[in-house]
Design an enzyme around this catalytic site. Structure first.
Site, PDB file in Angstrom:
ATOM      1  CG  HIS A 250      -2.035   0.949   1.170  1.00  0.00           C
ATOM      2  ND1 HIS A 250      -1.848   2.306   1.245  1.00  0.00           N
ATOM      3  CD2 HIS A 250      -3.369   0.750   1.023  1.00  0.00           C
ATOM      4  CE1 HIS A 250      -3.038   2.898   1.149  1.00  0.00           C
ATOM      5  NE2 HIS A 250      -3.970   1.983   1.015  1.00  0.00           N
ATOM      6  NE  ARG A 270      -3.208   7.914  -1.770  1.00  0.00           N
ATOM      7  CZ  ARG A 270      -3.168   6.723  -2.359  1.00  0.00           C
ATOM      8  NH1 ARG A 270      -2.971   6.636  -3.648  1.00  0.00           N
ATOM      9  NH2 ARG A 270      -3.313   5.630  -1.642  1.00  0.00           N
TER      10      ARG A 270
END
Lengths: 642, 251, 268
Positions: A250, A270
């Site tokens: 990740h 994000r």
């Protein structure tokens, strides 16, 4: 003869995360007696760590969404290595599985018109993730936990006993799968963590839902439970694993302070507007859009910023590229000296929206940074870097039923392989759990009902399993130092992290295999102190064997695949290779060590994608991944030749 | 990076008895108490029993008591303490002991099972549920609960009175009832059962559950008191009672 | 059953040598609560039965402890709602309002917490054992009566209206026209804070909107509920502040009425 507690169930589910619970619900609803076994307390499974959401093309926020679009996104994300049938089933069934959760009592965030709200995520064309703030996994696990309670209440009303049909065995570790003389599953053997006493589950069908292998890596978002138990148990029972070389890092894990290094920072940051910046303050992701995604992402910061409010006329920000791309980009930035003080990059949401908005949308991220790192994410940027997060590889299963190559052994969720290809999109794991958890439950139920007689457990198998389980208490007479399981685990994690991590080379993988061979020899000499009652040293000694096996599978497969694709990046073979696209690497147990077997790897071709699915893609896109010979059936290709 | 030798006192034992044992162990910058417990396991006491999972305050496994206060070990930063302070780590004291820092929390699972599950509205099919954000928000706060059971541990109703465990479900599960009572589509009326079967009346709203909640859920103000008010509206409101008598409404 | 085999010392629990391992000064908050509440009770009792110095005739200042003044003993100007209660030393002049105000605060969810902890030590502090061997909470008489808090809230609203009326009447100069002095500022501040305390009550939160299942169907009540909820988070603060302002207001009227100090006048 070993004394064991005996339990008898139609279906035994190992693992009480999302997939396990969904499978258990299904098996019980089919009227079968079902046991759920988990290493931790009920409700603590790793699914609670999933933050961002559950992908399902309900089209509540953008009505252009459909299962076909979701299917395409999933295949693209996995670089077309996915098992297309799984990707198809997943995309088609995910909305029903999410809606079903509402009937169990789940409370997702809502849209203006009262439907389930959906958020943007990396690799998904439209806002698709059903979510609850940034604690979606908790909502899923709690909802299904409560559904199980609800089923138990029905059983109580009908049979006078909550556990008449469905029982959860918590803090119980399975160390061995048992088979009858025909080679079909007959039971599962394990021990109670609390007392150390043995327990045998006699059953015709076992569903593996044990999650991943992340604990084999030093920097990981995974908990201690993620020791690859399901992978290793299935392999030792004769099942095959596929795609083990693909490990997802990740892109955004915490990097500071050291004690929390690796803890996940949700992609939702994000998705909701957070951007990645390097030490020069530059939004570097614009420089890392790979060829296969050219044209699909914004090219200027202005366009990217407009996309959040006007997605129909602008392209999305490259901060939301699939995870493998972002992780590699961060890795490069840090390597080239543009990292943050603690070896990460900056993830900035503070300058992008008001403090109150951040706290409302990302409450647990705010909480996590405040409590663990003393950072106020509404005022300053976070420092983030890649962390081992998910293994795409797992038990090779039939897409429709979840059955492995061993009769009676089923698998769902992270411990099964194929669905996500070489890289999983964020949000696709929660939907994967639901879709294939249910299917595995159905598959196991059908299998058990079709059995003419229940497979029988052999006493000799019980004795062998019991001996293997307690061997760490009995140091062998022979040579070799007494090994501490904590030390070995640390060395194993370090080896995998440094040598089979996010960027790999043949040279490093070979060194890793050398070290693994050495650790494997020492694993036999592990000695634990104390007695069997809740002894973490002993628990680790047993888990360590599984970590050993899966680490070897990862390293060996990674060495063979001489290309870079998704969660497998070879510095010595940096390009996608179309000849590798339809090749699966299949891992099996070999050798004569029953407890920590050797791993052999061989290649296998994928089944070609069904024509109607292939036609969902533009030829120009497929050409980036497929060899020319594979695409002759595409209508556009036929048009060319005609 | 600064590191120092921390002074720890950890309870070790089981149902037959036990004692506080002293340890000196390295502490590094940014660490939490759980890191220190892990270091003890790796270097001095390999069989020290402790529950933990996510180490990020999301699963609620590592509940224990630090210097006598119920806390998550993974969310208790060492910077909270003086360097020369002796830090005492003990198991939760409201539950039966298993070993060392591990307690038998089955009381909570039994109580969880007694709360009538979500009762879906009969007429709606999956996919037809429509709820407004403002209507789900209250219950969503309670669904943040990570089931660490620290509120159950600290609540004096059961902590100081073992015998009350029979009649009292504890803040966690009274909050669960409130969550369902406020769920916009739950079809059941849970006011009587909250009072009669789960012991809402035992709660004297002294707010320790709220104080220890690692998720900062306002258990008392947002769940327990509103639930008491709803019960009061049904059971102890003379006007409602009179109205029910006169017009034969209600049950 | 003795204190040694229940609670944290019950046999299945981990056997620890001491009842609490808390190292902080957990006994300070309950001690402060005892001191604070005791001061208020003693002062209020004294003043309620004093039957003097509650009315400043020149400026129409009436202390809240004597509002509404309904005894035959009340000064004529102070009695805005008539005089009918018998004049007796054991019957406070505001005998119709004071019991309700007392019960409103006595059954208030915050004060309950405060006195259960500090006076009854149940528990004295979190994770510190209480000294009682049995505990039934608010499940039986008399504590089950705490559930009627809502009615005392309704009464408190009416009394707050009366207090507001008093504060408005007090804009009075000796010549009969409009007047403004320091006393007015004190009376108005007190009334505003009393409203804050009253409206931030948990019962108020329940009746305005908390009892609804669907906020979205009642936008006005939802709006009210959000405002009351915002106030409610400060209910404890208002509980203490109003104890302070009540004493201060009453003391001011007392001092002016007794002639000990003069009211600084701004107008009239």
């Amino acid at each position: 003869m070993t004394e064991v507690e005996r339990q008898n169930y139609d279906v035994v589910v190992i693992g009480a995360g999302g997939a396990g619970l969904r499978a258990a619900i299904e098996a019980r609803q089919r009227g079968l007696t079902t046991a759920v076994i988990c290493k931790s307390l009920f409700g603590k499974a790793h699914t609670v760590m999933a933050e961002g959401g559950c992908a399902a093309s309900m089209g509540n926020v953008n009505s252009n969404d459909s299962w076909q679009v979701h299917f395409r996104d999933t295949m693209r994300g996995g670089k077309f290595l996915n098992n297309w049938r799984m990707a198809e089933l997943h995309a088609m069934e995910a909305p029903d599985r999410v809606w079903e959760l509402e009937t169990y009592g789940a409370l997702f965030d809502r849209t203006e018109d009262g439907r389930i709200s959906q958020r943007n995520f990396g690799g998904h064309t439209y806002p698709r993730l059903a979510h609850v703030g940034d604690r979606t996994g908790l909502e899923l696990i709690r909802t299904m936990q409560q559904k199980i309670v609800s089923l138990q209440q029905e059983d109580k009303a009908e049979f006078g006993d909550y556990e008449a049909k469905l029982k959860v065995f918590q803090e119980c570790t399975i160390t061995e799968l048992l088979k009858d003389d025909s080679g079909a599953i007959s039971g599962a053997f394990g021990y109670w963590r609390e007392s150390g006493r043995f327990v045998l589950f006699e059953t015709g069908a076992v569903i593996m839902a044990t999650g991943g292998i992340g604990k084999s890596f030093q920097v990981t978002s995974n908990s201690w439970e993620y020791t690859g138990d399901g992978h290793a148990l299935a392999m030792r029972a004769g099942a095959s694993l596929i795609n083990m070389e693909f490990v997802q890092f990740h892109p955004t894990g915490m990097v500071w302070p050291p004690s929390v290094k690796g803890i996940l920072v949700t992609e939702g940051v994000r998705g909701d507007g957070g951007v990645l910046k390097n030490s020069e303050g530059k939004r570097f992701m614009f420089d890392y859009v790979p060829d296969v995604f050219k044209g699909q992402y914004a090219e200027t910061e202005e366009e990217a910023d407009r996309w959040y409010t006007d997605p129909d006329n602008n392209r999305r920000t490259p901060d939301l590229l699939p995870r493998d791309e972002v992780a590699r980009a961060i890795n490069t930035e840090v390597k080239e000296g543009r990292g943050s003080p603690h070896g990460g990059v900056y993830l900035d949401i503070a300058s992008r929206m008001p403090a109150e908005e951040i706290k409302r949308r990302l409450p647990s991220m705010y909480h996590q940074f405040k409590e663990l790192a003393d950072v106020d994410i509404t005022a300053e940027p976070m420092e983030v870097g890649p962390t081992c997060h998910y293994v795409m590889g797992g038990i090779e299963v039939d897409p429709d039923t979840g059955e492995s190559t061993v009769p009676g052994l089923f698998a769902a969720g992270e411990c099964s392989g194929g669905m996500h290809g070489s890289n999983r999109l964020g949000g696709n794991s929660l939907s994967d759990l639901l879709v294939f958890g249910r299917r595995a439950g159905l598959g196991a139920a059908n299998y058990v009902e079709s059995l003419e007689r229940k497979p029988v457990v052999l006493q000799s198998d019980i004795d062998t399993a019991a001996r293997a389980a307690v061997s760490p208490f009995e140091p062998s007479e022979s040579e070799g130092a007494r090994e501490n399981p904590y030390t070995l685990q640390h060395e194993l994690q370090q080896t995998m992290n440094e040598l089979v991590g996010i960027i790999r080379t043949a040279d490093e993988i070979e060194r890793a295999l050398g070290r693994l061979a050495e650790i494997r020899a020492r694993v036999r000499n592990v000695v634990v102190e104390g007695h069997r009652q809740f002894n973490p040293g002993w628990h680790l000694a047993i888990d360590l064997r599984n970590m050993m096996v899966v680490s070897e599978a990862v390293a060996k497969a990674a060495l063979l695949r001489t290309e870079s694709r998704g969660g497998h990046t070879r510095d010595d073979f940096p390009m996608l290779d179309s000849d590798w696209r339809n090749k699966l690497l299949v891992c099996r147990a070999s050798g004569d060590d029953a407890v920590v077997p050797d791993v052999s790897v061989e290649r296998k071709d994928q089944v070609p994608m069904r024509q109607d699915l292939l036609e969902l893609f533009e030829l120009s896109e497929l050409e980036k991944y497929y060899t020319e010979a594979e695409l002759t059936t595409h209508p556009a290709a036929q048009g060319d030749t005609a | 990076m600064s590191s120092y030798q921390g002074q720890f006192r950890v309870w070790r034992g089981d149902s037959d008895g036990g004692s506080l044992e002293d340890f000196e162990v390295e502490v590094n910058e940014g660490e939490v108490v759980l890191d220190i417990i892990h270091r003890l396991q790796a270097t001095q006491t390999p069989d020290l029993a402790v529950r933990w999972n996510c180490k990020a305050g999301k699963c609620g496994s590592c509940s224990a008591e630090v210097n006598g206060r119920p806390r998550l070990l993974c969310m208790t930063r060492m910077s909270l303490f003086e360097k020369d302070e002796v830090i005492t780590v003990t198991p939760m004291r409201s539950f039966s002991i298993v070993r060392d820092l591990v307690t038998d929390v089955s009381y909570n699972y039994e109580k969880a099972r007694e709360v009538q599950a979500f009762t879906p509205p009969g007429k709606l099919q999956p996919g037809e549920y429509r709820m407004q954000q403002e209507d789900v928000q209250r219950s969503q706060e309670f669904r943040k609960c990570i089931e660490c059971f620290l509120c159950q541990d600290t609540c004096h109703v059961v902590r100081d009175h073992e015998e009350n465990k029979l009649a009292f479900s504890g803040p966690r599960f009274l909050m669960r009832i409130a969550e369902l009572e406020m769920h916009p589509l739950d079809a059941a009326d849970r006011r009587d059962t909250a009072q009669d079967d789960h012991g809402l009346g035992y709660c004297n709203i002294t707010k320790c559950c709220t104080e220890v909640c690692p998720e900062n859920i306002k258990i008392t103000d947002n769940a327990l008191i509103p639930m008491k008010e709803r019960v009061a509206g049904r059971r102890y409101d003379p006007v409602v009672w009179l109205g029910n008598k006169l017009f034969k409404r209600g049950k | 059953m003795t204190a040694t085999d229940t609670g944290v010392h019950a046999p299945p629990r981990p056997r620890l040598p001491v009842p609490s391992l808390r190292t902080d000064r957990w006994w300070v908050p309950p001690l402060l609560t005892v001191v604070g509440l005791s001061i208020f009770v003693i002062y209020a009792t004294f003043r309620a039965f004093q039957q003097d110095y509650y009315w400043v005739g020149d400026y129409h200042y009436l202390t809240p402890f004597y509002s509404p003044c309904m005894s035959n003993g009340c000064l004529e100007g102070a009695a805005h709602f008539g005089r009918f209660l018998p004049d007796h030393p054991l019957i406070p002049y505001a005998a119709l309002s004071l019991p309700f105000l007392l019960l409103f605060r006595l059954t208030c969810y915050y004060y309950r917490k405060a006195y259960y902890r500090s006076f009854w030590l149940s528990p004295p502090a979190c994770a510190v054992p209480e000294p009682h061997t049995r505990y039934t909470g608010e499940t039986r008489l008399p504590l089950i009566l705490q559930n009627v808090h809502r009615y005392f809230f309704y009464a408190a609203v009416i009394i707050s209206v009366i207090n507001t009326y008093d504060a408005i009447l007090a804009f009075h100069s000796p010549d009969g026209g409009f007047g403004l002095g320091l006393g007015n500022i004190i009376l108005v501040t007190n009334v505003v804070l009393l409203w804050c305390y009253t409206l931030s009550c948990h019962s108020c939160r329940h009746v305005t909107g908390g009892r609804l299942k669907h906020f979205s169907k009642h936008p006005v009540r939802y709006w009210l509920w959000t405002k009351v909820s915002a106030l409610n988070t400060r209910h404890m603060e208002f509980a203490w502040i109003t104890i302070g302002t009540l004493i201060l207001t009453d003391l001011y009227v007392f001092l002016v009425a007794s002639g000990a100090i003069a009211d600084p006048r701004i107008i009239g």
